[in-house]
Scaffold this motif. Structure first.
Motif, PDB file in Angstrom:
ATOM      1  N   ALA A  20       0.833  -1.202   0.000  1.00  0.00           N
ATOM      2  CA  ALA A  20       0.000   0.000   0.000  1.00  0.00           C
ATOM      3  C   ALA A  20       0.869   1.255   0.000  1.00  0.00           C
ATOM      4  N   SER A  21       1.961   1.227   0.760  1.00  0.00           N
ATOM      5  CA  SER A  21       2.833   2.402   0.825  1.00  0.00           C
ATOM      6  C   SER A  21       3.527   2.635  -0.514  1.00  0.00           C
ATOM      7  N   TRP A  25       3.089   5.938  -2.891  1.00  0.00           N
ATOM      8  CA  TRP A  25       4.280   6.668  -3.341  1.00  0.00           C
ATOM      9  C   TRP A  25       4.283   6.820  -4.859  1.00  0.00           C
ATOM     10  N   LEU A  26       3.848   5.788  -5.563  1.00  0.00           N
ATOM     11  CA  LEU A  26       3.839   5.818  -7.027  1.00  0.00           C
ATOM     12  C   LEU A  26       2.618   6.539  -7.587  1.00  0.00           C
ATOM     13  N   GLY A  27       1.639   6.811  -6.731  1.00  0.00           N
ATOM     14  CA  GLY A  27       0.449   7.528  -7.179  1.00  0.00           C
ATOM     15  C   GLY A  27      -0.520   6.679  -7.968  1.00  0.00           C
ATOM     16  N   VAL A  28      -0.604   5.395  -7.609  1.00  0.00           N
ATOM     17  CA  VAL A  28      -1.551   4.505  -8.288  1.00  0.00           C
ATOM     18  C   VAL A  28      -2.511   3.927  -7.247  1.00  0.00           C
ATOM     19  N   PRO A  29      -3.705   3.497  -7.659  1.00  0.00           N
ATOM     20  CA  PRO A  29      -4.624   2.875  -6.701  1.00  0.00           C
ATOM     21  C   PRO A  29      -3.982   1.644  -6.060  1.00  0.00           C
ATOM     22  N   ARG A  30      -4.255   1.463  -4.779  1.00  0.00           N
ATOM     23  CA  ARG A  30      -3.670   0.331  -4.069  1.00  0.00           C
ATOM     24  C   ARG A  30      -4.083  -1.004  -4.687  1.00  0.00           C
ATOM     25  N   HIS A  31      -5.349  -1.102  -5.129  1.00  0.00           N
ATOM     26  CA  HIS A  31      -5.798  -2.378  -5.691  1.00  0.00           C
ATOM     27  C   HIS A  31      -5.088  -2.688  -6.996  1.00  0.00           C
ATOM     28  N   THR A  32      -4.641  -1.653  -7.729  1.00  0.00           N
ATOM     29  CA  THR A  32      -3.917  -1.876  -8.986  1.00  0.00           C
ATOM     30  C   THR A  32      -2.595  -2.580  -8.716  1.00  0.00           C
ATOM     31  N   LEU A  33      -1.833  -2.047  -7.757  1.00  0.00           N
ATOM     32  CA  LEU A  33      -0.550  -2.673  -7.446  1.00  0.00           C
ATOM     33  C   LEU A  33      -0.767  -4.049  -6.823  1.00  0.00           C
ATOM     34  N   ILE A  51       6.081  -3.562  -9.496  1.00  0.00           N
ATOM     35  CA  ILE A  51       6.402  -2.136  -9.551  1.00  0.00           C
ATOM     36  C   ILE A  51       6.993  -1.791 -10.913  1.00  0.00           C
ATOM     37  N   ARG A  52       7.819  -2.684 -11.445  1.00  0.00           N
ATOM     38  CA  ARG A  52       8.455  -2.415 -12.746  1.00  0.00           C
ATOM     39  C   ARG A  52       7.431  -2.380 -13.879  1.00  0.00           C
ATOM     40  N   LEU A  53       6.319  -3.085 -13.724  1.00  0.00           N
ATOM     41  CA  LEU A  53       5.272  -3.004 -14.737  1.00  0.00           C
ATOM     42  C   LEU A  53       4.663  -1.608 -14.771  1.00  0.00           C
ATOM     43  N   LEU A  54       4.587  -0.967 -13.625  1.00  0.00           N
ATOM     44  CA  LEU A  54       4.048   0.387 -13.550  1.00  0.00           C
ATOM     45  C   LEU A  54       5.069   1.433 -13.986  1.00  0.00           C
ATOM     46  N   ARG A  55       6.322   1.190 -13.607  1.00  0.00           N
ATOM     47  CA  ARG A  55       7.406   2.128 -13.914  1.00  0.00           C
ATOM     48  C   ARG A  55       8.593   1.339 -14.472  1.00  0.00           C
ATOM     49  N   ALA A  62      17.228   3.512  -5.708  1.00  0.00           N
ATOM     50  CA  ALA A  62      17.165   4.969  -5.608  1.00  0.00           C
ATOM     51  C   ALA A  62      15.800   5.419  -5.107  1.00  0.00           C
ATOM     52  N   GLU A  63      14.758   4.749  -5.574  1.00  0.00           N
ATOM     53  CA  GLU A  63      13.403   5.113  -5.157  1.00  0.00           C
ATOM     54  C   GLU A  63      13.180   4.786  -3.678  1.00  0.00           C
ATOM     55  N   TYR A  64      13.741   3.663  -3.245  1.00  0.00           N
ATOM     56  CA  TYR A  64      13.657   3.293  -1.830  1.00  0.00           C
ATOM     57  C   TYR A  64      14.319   4.373  -0.972  1.00  0.00           C
ATOM     58  N   ALA A  65      15.499   4.808  -1.387  1.00  0.00           N
ATOM     59  CA  ALA A  65      16.221   5.849  -0.645  1.00  0.00           C
ATOM     60  C   ALA A  65      15.426   7.150  -0.626  1.00  0.00           C
ATOM     61  N   ALA A  66      14.779   7.475  -1.735  1.00  0.00           N
ATOM     62  CA  ALA A  66      13.980   8.697  -1.804  1.00  0.00           C
ATOM     63  C   ALA A  66      12.792   8.628  -0.847  1.00  0.00           C
ATOM     64  N   ARG A  67      12.173   7.475  -0.745  1.00  0.00           N
ATOM     65  CA  ARG A  67      11.060   7.301   0.190  1.00  0.00           C
ATOM     66  C   ARG A  67      11.533   7.490   1.630  1.00  0.00           C
ATOM     67  N   GLU A  68      12.654   6.877   1.960  1.00  0.00           N
ATOM     68  CA  GLU A  68      13.192   7.024   3.313  1.00  0.00           C
ATOM     69  C   GLU A  68      13.506   8.487   3.618  1.00  0.00           C
ATOM     70  N   ALA A  69      14.116   9.174   2.659  1.00  0.00           N
ATOM     71  CA  ALA A  69      14.484  10.575   2.869  1.00  0.00           C
ATOM     72  C   ALA A  69      13.255  11.454   3.059  1.00  0.00           C
ATOM     73  N   ALA A  70      12.156  11.063   2.436  1.00  0.00           N
ATOM     74  CA  ALA A  70      10.918  11.838   2.533  1.00  0.00           C
ATOM     75  C   ALA A  70      10.088  11.451   3.759  1.00  0.00           C
ATOM     76  N   GLY A  71      10.608  10.534   4.565  1.00  0.00           N
ATOM     77  CA  GLY A  71       9.874  10.099   5.744  1.00  0.00           C
ATOM     78  C   GLY A  71       8.711   9.181   5.415  1.00  0.00           C
ATOM     79  N   ARG A  72       8.771   8.534   4.268  1.00  0.00           N
ATOM     80  CA  ARG A  72       7.691   7.647   3.836  1.00  0.00           C
ATOM     81  C   ARG A  72       8.236   6.251   3.535  1.00  0.00           C
ATOM     82  N   GLY A  73       9.254   5.878   4.287  1.00  0.00           N
ATOM     83  CA  GLY A  73       9.893   4.594   4.043  1.00  0.00           C
ATOM     84  C   GLY A  73       9.258   3.456   4.829  1.00  0.00           C
TER      85      GLY A  73
END
Length: 218
Positions: A20-21, A25-33, A51-55, A62-73
């Protein structure tokens, strides 16, 4: 049986918060992922492929690190544990069975899990060990942590490819847990049924199974 080792994701902890997190973060509906995770699971692919199918161009590290830095890890708390986890781990410990927790998770997940103060003898993640399932070196590390012979260790997990097959190849006894998408999807597979020493619907079945087994042996 002198020791039991547990997988982590969908064995001890629920993965719904994790996915869900990522969806948020990717801006897609939770049920889609969630649906894509199910699809790649059915295809026998790495769950990160959802995730790679979406992006397709995503750099996961790098995306994991960005989430952690944003306090959303990554985050784990008591609500992420399945209800049968604490009673089962405590019951095994009280019975004199060594309890190991080891799965394919990050260093951060390892720190969060230790913060929950689970009743275990050893807890480690692939990120901390530098080796991940299904590599047999991972199960060698599990055995080192348990301090027992392979036939004295039961490995419990939901994923046939990551848990069941390599653990059996390493000489460990195995229990396949019907929990989570991988556990349910592959529970009736002929190879899974042939490989698993036990098939369980919950961790609370383990102590009775091991007690009965030991009584037969003695």
């Amino acid at each position: 049986m002198r020791a039991v080792a547990f997988d982590i994701g969908e064995t001890l902890i629920r993965d719904d918060r994790y996915w869900a997190s990522w969806a948020d973060w990717l801006g897609v509906p939770r049920h889609t992922l969630a649906a894509l995770v199910g699809a790649v699971t059915a295809q026998g692919r790495d769950n990160a492929d959802a995730i790679r199918l979406l992006r397709p161009d995503i750099d996961l590290a790098a995306e994991y690190a960005a989430r952690e830095a944003a306090g959303r890890g990554e985050h784990l708390d008591e609500t992420d544990l399945y209800d049968d986890v604490r009673p089962t781990l405590a019951g095994l410990k009280e019975a004199g069975i060594r309890v190991i927790v080891a799965g394919n998770q990050t260093r951060r997940a390892g720190a969060l899990l230790r913060g929950l103060n689970l009743p275990v003898d050893h807890l480690a993640t692939s990120g901390e060990w530098g080796v991940a399932k299904p590599d047999l070196d991972f199960f060698a590390r599990v055995l080192d942590a348990a301090g027992v012979a392979p036939h004295e260790l039961l490995y419990v997990g939901d994923h046939p490819v990551n848990d069941l097959y390599p653990a059996a190849e390493a000489g460990l006894a195995t229990a396949h847990l019907r929990r989570g998408p991988w556990g349910y999807l592959w529970a009736d597979d002929a190879k899974v049924q042939k490989t698993a020493d036990y098939t369980i619907d919950g961790l609370n079945e383990l102590l009775a199974i091991l007690t009965e087994r030991d009584e037969r042996v003695t």
